[in-house]
Design a protein around this motif. Sequence first.
Motif, mmCIF file in Angstrom:
data_model
loop_
_atom_site.group_PDB
_atom_site.id
_atom_site.type_symbol
_atom_site.label_atom_id
_atom_site.label_comp_id
_atom_site.label_asym_id
_atom_site.label_seq_id
_atom_site.Cartn_x
_atom_site.Cartn_y
_atom_site.Cartn_z
ATOM 1 N N ARG A 138 31.731 55.323 26.721
ATOM 2 C CA ARG A 138 30.981 56.577 26.874
ATOM 3 C C ARG A 138 31.757 57.602 27.685
ATOM 4 N N VAL A 139 32.384 57.167 28.799
ATOM 5 C CA VAL A 139 33.046 58.141 29.681
ATOM 6 C C VAL A 139 34.465 58.462 29.231
ATOM 7 N N CYS A 140 35.040 57.647 28.343
ATOM 8 C CA CYS A 140 36.394 57.919 27.847
ATOM 9 C C CYS A 140 36.386 59.104 26.880
ATOM 10 N N ALA A 141 37.308 60.019 27.088
ATOM 11 C CA ALA A 141 37.545 61.040 26.081
ATOM 12 C C ALA A 141 38.128 60.383 24.831
ATOM 13 N N SER A 142 37.994 61.039 23.709
ATOM 14 C CA SER A 142 38.590 60.511 22.484
ATOM 15 C C SER A 142 40.104 60.391 22.670
ATOM 16 N N GLY A 143 40.633 59.213 22.401
ATOM 17 C CA GLY A 143 42.062 58.975 22.564
ATOM 18 C C GLY A 143 42.468 58.531 23.953
ATOM 19 N N ALA A 144 41.518 58.420 24.883
ATOM 20 C CA ALA A 144 41.833 57.988 26.248
ATOM 21 C C ALA A 144 42.028 56.474 26.287
ATOM 22 N N PRO A 145 43.057 55.978 26.958
ATOM 23 C CA PRO A 145 43.250 54.537 27.051
ATOM 24 C C PRO A 145 42.342 53.899 28.101
ATOM 25 N N PHE A 146 41.909 52.691 27.799
ATOM 26 C CA PHE A 146 41.241 51.827 28.769
ATOM 27 C C PHE A 146 42.117 50.590 28.917
ATOM 28 N N ALA A 147 42.714 50.432 30.081
ATOM 29 C CA ALA A 147 43.627 49.316 30.334
ATOM 30 C C ALA A 147 43.083 48.504 31.502
ATOM 31 N N PHE A 148 43.082 47.179 31.353
ATOM 32 C CA PHE A 148 42.495 46.366 32.410
ATOM 33 C C PHE A 148 43.150 44.992 32.481
ATOM 34 N N THR A 149 42.951 44.357 33.625
ATOM 35 C CA THR A 149 43.275 42.946 33.790
ATOM 36 C C THR A 149 42.008 42.222 34.220
ATOM 37 N N THR A 150 41.925 40.957 33.863
ATOM 38 C CA THR A 150 40.805 40.133 34.289
ATOM 39 C C THR A 150 41.253 38.678 34.265
ATOM 40 N N LEU A 151 40.351 37.783 34.614
ATOM 41 C CA LEU A 151 40.665 36.359 34.635
ATOM 42 C C LEU A 151 40.159 35.688 33.369
ATOM 43 N N GLY A 152 40.983 34.794 32.812
ATOM 44 C CA GLY A 152 40.602 33.998 31.666
ATOM 45 C C GLY A 152 40.048 32.646 32.086
ATOM 46 N N PRO A 153 39.540 31.849 31.129
ATOM 47 C CA PRO A 153 38.816 30.618 31.442
ATOM 48 C C PRO A 153 39.639 29.518 32.106
ATOM 49 N N ASP A 154 40.964 29.589 32.036
ATOM 50 C CA ASP A 154 41.785 28.575 32.704
ATOM 51 C C ASP A 154 42.018 28.888 34.182
ATOM 52 N N SER A 155 41.453 29.976 34.674
ATOM 53 C CA SER A 155 41.661 30.363 36.069
ATOM 54 C C SER A 155 40.904 29.438 37.022
ATOM 55 N N LEU A 156 41.501 29.184 38.174
ATOM 56 C CA LEU A 156 40.896 28.417 39.264
ATOM 57 C C LEU A 156 40.482 27.010 38.812
ATOM 58 N N GLN A 157 41.219 26.463 37.853
ATOM 59 C CA GLN A 157 40.846 25.162 37.315
ATOM 60 C C GLN A 157 40.904 24.065 38.365
ATOM 61 N N GLU A 158 41.775 24.219 39.373
ATOM 62 C CA GLU A 158 41.866 23.215 40.427
ATOM 63 C C GLU A 158 40.578 23.173 41.264
ATOM 64 N N ILE A 159 40.014 24.345 41.525
ATOM 65 C CA ILE A 159 38.747 24.407 42.253
ATOM 66 C C ILE A 159 37.633 23.787 41.417
ATOM 67 N N ARG A 160 37.640 24.106 40.134
ATOM 68 C CA ARG A 160 36.616 23.572 39.232
ATOM 69 C C ARG A 160 36.675 22.046 39.177
ATOM 70 N N ARG A 161 37.905 21.493 39.068
ATOM 71 C CA ARG A 161 38.060 20.034 38.999
ATOM 72 C C ARG A 161 37.613 19.370 40.296
ATOM 73 N N ALA A 162 37.971 19.966 41.423
ATOM 74 C CA ALA A 162 37.603 19.365 42.706
ATOM 75 C C ALA A 162 36.093 19.321 42.880
ATOM 76 N N TRP A 163 35.402 20.418 42.523
ATOM 77 C CA TRP A 163 33.946 20.413 42.647
ATOM 78 C C TRP A 163 33.304 19.443 41.658
ATOM 79 N N ALA A 164 33.890 19.291 40.483
ATOM 80 C CA ALA A 164 33.317 18.386 39.479
ATOM 81 C C ALA A 164 33.261 16.943 39.981
#
Length: 279
Positions: A138-164
């Motif tokens: 909605r807020v992007c002008a036509s032709g405006a780029p939206f570039a981002f980084t985020t975390l994928g599902p393999d992130s922090l797997q060591e924490i996940r395993r330890a809690w499991a």
Amino acid sequence: MPALPSFDLRRVRERFNRAAPDYDRHAAVQREVGRRLDERFGWLKLEPKRILDLGSGTGQMVRAMRERYPAADVVGLDLAENMLRRLPRRRWWSPRRDAVAADMHALPFAGGSMDVVLSNFAVQWSDRPDVLFGEVARVCASGAPFAFTTLGPDSLQEIRRAWAEVDPTPHVHQFLDMHDLGDALVGAMLADPVMDREVVTVTYPTVDSLLADLRGVGVGNAQRGRAAGMTGPRAWRRFREALAGQAVDGEIPLTYEIVYGLAWGTGVSPLMQGVECGQ
């Protein structure tokens, strides 16, 4: 798209407000990924007038965008007001910080008002990516780029395993696969999405140093429906032992799956309504 657990945004805000004073000291991964995100703008031929940084934190990407595009107005938006107090001023002598405290799912800007939208390490805090990306569209002008980084599902797997090994209750957030994120971009009417990923592994000499970095950047269980109360000392001790048991050559690894996304504004959004508020 898989169903995501909902976040307690009040708790998310509290965590990041507490983390703000020492955030930069613990955010080595976030800084490096932000640097790589900034480098990608070198591939784009842009002359933006207004740029929005979603989840701006202490202002790394605000600084990078001002350096790359000195003629542009760069606005930092974050849920945590203590983070925004650390944003750089537009000019050294100006009291103005171009900071907006708001939820990224309800952006207080007019439609088509941004020539660039970017975000580093904030999209993973969205439990409604369809709404988030719809607001970006909605807020992007036509032709405006939206570039981002985020975390994928393999992130922090060591924490996940330890809690499991200790407790079947989820203690680590569920992160969307890059293909689901790509689908969400298309659903938001953003054009030509390009997704890619890389894996970054950081090692720590002790459990305490690893956990200090995670706490220092605001990481914690902010899911609604989490177990009430503090984790008991016996469960906490077992978790720490399980985490330490994953050490390799005396170093405990922590994995980040970094997902990069790029899409383009089309001038339309599924969330467009009759009345929009300008900032």
